[in-house]
Design a protein around this motif. Structure first.
Motif, PDB file in Angstrom:
ATOM      1  N   LEU A  59       0.826  -1.204   0.000  1.00  0.00           N
ATOM      2  CA  LEU A  59       0.000   0.000   0.000  1.00  0.00           C
ATOM      3  C   LEU A  59       0.862   1.258   0.000  1.00  0.00           C
ATOM      4  N   LYS A  72      -5.216   5.582  -0.026  1.00  0.00           N
ATOM      5  CA  LYS A  72      -4.496   4.314   0.039  1.00  0.00           C
ATOM      6  C   LYS A  72      -4.609   3.639  -1.329  1.00  0.00           C
ATOM      7  N   LEU A  74      -2.756   0.939  -4.528  1.00  0.00           N
ATOM      8  CA  LEU A  74      -1.806  -0.064  -5.006  1.00  0.00           C
ATOM      9  C   LEU A  74      -1.398   0.341  -6.418  1.00  0.00           C
ATOM     10  N   VAL A  95      -7.935   1.627  -2.748  1.00  0.00           N
ATOM     11  CA  VAL A  95      -8.625   0.567  -2.013  1.00  0.00           C
ATOM     12  C   VAL A  95      -9.440   1.157  -0.868  1.00  0.00           C
ATOM     13  N   ILE A 101      -9.561  -7.183  -1.181  1.00  0.00           N
ATOM     14  CA  ILE A 101      -9.011  -6.962  -2.518  1.00  0.00           C
ATOM     15  C   ILE A 101      -8.342  -8.240  -3.010  1.00  0.00           C
ATOM     16  N   PRO A 136      -6.914  -4.885   2.645  1.00  0.00           N
ATOM     17  CA  PRO A 136      -5.698  -4.151   2.270  1.00  0.00           C
ATOM     18  C   PRO A 136      -4.612  -4.128   3.343  1.00  0.00           C
TER      19      PRO A 136
END
Length: 234
Positions: A59, A72, A74, A95, A101, A136
């Motif tokens: 993250l 946050k 990815l 996320v 996820i 996450p």
């Protein structure tokens, strides 16, 4: 792992991606589940530093200008130039910490295999990353694989042997799937046989080249062949 932070700016419609790249800026976009797409731009140097630590399974706190709250995210995709290696475009996936996820997590092979060190074997990695599902905050940066368990050519590491965090679910593979093993080195006979095959292929290619017409020399046509045949019959 320490928190990773990356700054980004809102990218205006009139800003041309090509010009941005020439200035050391990467065009980017952030999107997510029920989240409106936002066009962004990030500094090439800063992104490289963060990506080297995060990969696609850690993250990142994305700090977008004029926004008080960090996002946050990815790194979903990082497109690169095949020649220069510079990044061309980045996809960030935002996320929600309360929603699970799906992501791919790399396997991190550690240690030394006795079958490789002492018996000159070759380490074979059948799987180098796993698709996982989790929240996450529970997403691992990598999954460790200790190859010290590979002591003989008969040993193998399976998915079920890996140390998977309790809150992480592995997807798309069977517990008995082989992650890694060691194959014995080739014998002198096998190496000699391979060399013979290579030599045969080289000879075949050279033979084809010899049959090709030289520069300025026309290749015989089917009609010419028929004429020669008729002459012989007479």
């Amino acid at each position: 792992m320490a928190e990773l932070n990356l700054k980004a700016k809102i990218r205006k419609a009139e800003e041309k991606p090509k010009i941005l790249r020439e200035e050391g800026i990467i065009p980017a976009v952030v999107y997510g589940h029920k989240i409106k797409n936002i066009s962004l731009s990030v500094d090439q140097k800063s992104f490289k530093q963060v990506f080297a630590k995060s990969g696609e399974s850690a993250l990142i706190d994305l700090e977008i200008e004029k926004e008080k709250k960090l996002r946050k995210v990815l790194i979903k995709e990082a497109q690169t130039d095949p020649v220069s290696g510079e990044y061309l475009h980045i996809d960030f996936y935002e996320v929600k910490m309360t929603e699970k996820i799906t992501a791919e997590v790399p396997l991190e092979f550690r240690g030394v295999s006795p079958a490789v060190k002492d018996s000159a074997g070759v380490l074979v990695k059948n799987i180098d990353k796993l698709e996982v599902s989790c929240f996450p905050q529970d997403l691992p940066r990598a999954i460790p694989v200790s190859i010290s368990a590979l002591k003989t050519f008969e040993d193998a590491i399976h998915v079920q042997d890996l140390e998977i965090p309790d809150k992480v679910e592995i997807l798309a593979v069977h517990p008995s799937d082989v992650v890694a093993s060691v194959t014995p080195p080739r014998s002198e006979e096998e190496i000699a046989a391979l060399e013979e095959k290579v030599e045969e292929k080289v000879e075949e290619v050279e033979g084809v080249k010899k049959e090709e017409p030289q520069d300025g020399e026309a290749a015989p046509s089917p009609a010419d062949g028929e004429k020669e045949k008729k002459k012989d019959e007479k």
